[in-house]
Design a protein around this motif. Sequence first.
Motif, PDB file in Angstrom:
ATOM      1  N   VAL A  50      41.589  20.586  22.046  1.00  0.00           N
ATOM      2  CA  VAL A  50      42.270  21.870  21.919  1.00  0.00           C
ATOM      3  C   VAL A  50      42.660  22.402  23.294  1.00  0.00           C
ATOM      4  O   VAL A  50      43.800  22.813  23.532  1.00  0.00           O
ATOM      5  N   ILE A  51      41.696  22.391  24.221  1.00  0.00           N
ATOM      6  CA  ILE A  51      41.957  22.915  25.560  1.00  0.00           C
ATOM      7  C   ILE A  51      42.921  22.019  26.327  1.00  0.00           C
ATOM      8  O   ILE A  51      43.783  22.502  27.069  1.00  0.00           O
ATOM      9  N   ALA A  52      42.795  20.695  26.164  1.00  0.00           N
ATOM     10  CA  ALA A  52      43.709  19.774  26.850  1.00  0.00           C
ATOM     11  C   ALA A  52      45.156  20.033  26.437  1.00  0.00           C
ATOM     12  O   ALA A  52      46.068  20.022  27.277  1.00  0.00           O
ATOM     13  N   ALA A  53      45.371  20.275  25.138  1.00  0.00           N
ATOM     14  CA  ALA A  53      46.718  20.573  24.661  1.00  0.00           C
ATOM     15  C   ALA A  53      47.226  21.882  25.254  1.00  0.00           C
ATOM     16  O   ALA A  53      48.402  22.008  25.610  1.00  0.00           O
ATOM     17  N   LEU A  54      46.320  22.858  25.375  1.00  0.00           N
ATOM     18  CA  LEU A  54      46.700  24.135  25.974  1.00  0.00           C
ATOM     19  C   LEU A  54      47.062  23.959  27.446  1.00  0.00           C
ATOM     20  O   LEU A  54      48.086  24.471  27.916  1.00  0.00           O
ATOM     21  N   TYR A  55      46.234  23.221  28.202  1.00  0.00           N
ATOM     22  CA  TYR A  55      46.517  22.979  29.620  1.00  0.00           C
ATOM     23  C   TYR A  55      47.852  22.258  29.793  1.00  0.00           C
ATOM     24  O   TYR A  55      48.641  22.573  30.685  1.00  0.00           O
TER      25      TYR A  55
END
Length: 360
Positions: free
Chosen positions: A328-333
């Motif tokens: 989830v965070i990787a996609a956001l970054y």
Amino acid sequence: MDALVPSATCHSDIVVELSNVWKVYHQIQRAGRLRDIIRGLLHPQVRRVEALRGISLTIQRGEIVAYAGPNGAGKSTTIKLLTGLLAPDAGRIRVLGMDPIRDRIPYVQRIGVVFGQRTELWWDHSVAASFEWKRVVWDIPSERYHRTLGFLREILGLDDFYQTLARELSLGQRMRAELGLALLHEPELLFLDEPTIGLDVLAKRQILGFIQQLNRERRVTVVVTSHDMDDLERLAGRIVLIHRGSIAFDGDFARLRRALGDRRHLLIETITDHPPLLEGAVWLHSQNGRHEYVFDAAAVSIAALLDQAAAQTRILDVETHRVPIDDVIAALYQRWQTPPSRSIDATRAFPEQERADPLA
């Protein structure tokens, strides 16, 4: 973006308070050609880097707060400001009621700091020697020292390597010793920078469990940074995301997942190799009658997806699980760092792409 950042805590027991804090670096740019090097010596080009851009943040006593963001976002600068290694260019910082720079001596006596890629242990001496060195230099009263040391040796399992040279320790042993050394003077506030970097699964579990026990039993406030978001989700009750020097999100992990869409994977096994067409879910791949999808549970229910699948084929088995927080965070970054003209596949990264992105 600001709508997602909650107001300051309603409790009066504030441990950390940053108010409109700015930190700017000036970097001299060097050219590669000799002619440009000489010109640069006479008229240097200076690049202005705004590491922090007016951030405001409060942390209550007893909280465990994860502080995260992509590389270059401002995490390390914030930790250096909070530990008194840097001074802000503008704004106000108060930690434990003190200024980390002006009140440095009494301040460092009340905080503990652990950097995952640095060490305070004496490399060619035993762990015991490093602990004894700190007792003498920090003038820790003997009774308090032995009481705390006994607690740390038991809870961190230091006895197995207490007389071992620091350079001979495994990474997991070294991190346990680093934590013990940082806590020897019984700090009220603990800063952890990548405390589980490079550790195996068991060592991570031991470190995270110890931090949680310390927080629960002694109410030590913890600020932790890490690139391992799964570790942070297991450890912290609150996450602060920083992006380009500004706070992009401040809340709990459940709220972060909701803000980005409650992404989940759905695995359906059917009697046919052809995947059912499911409205509200994105098909990822199929193999031997097993079909994997990703969907937003906030937008469509699992029951509705299964009803669609059952209308097209016979279902043999079903599995579902939340997408790992790391994904989830990787996609956001990636979304933050990708220019709009070269944006990532929003359908694959966030199936709810039709909804306005609250963190864009």
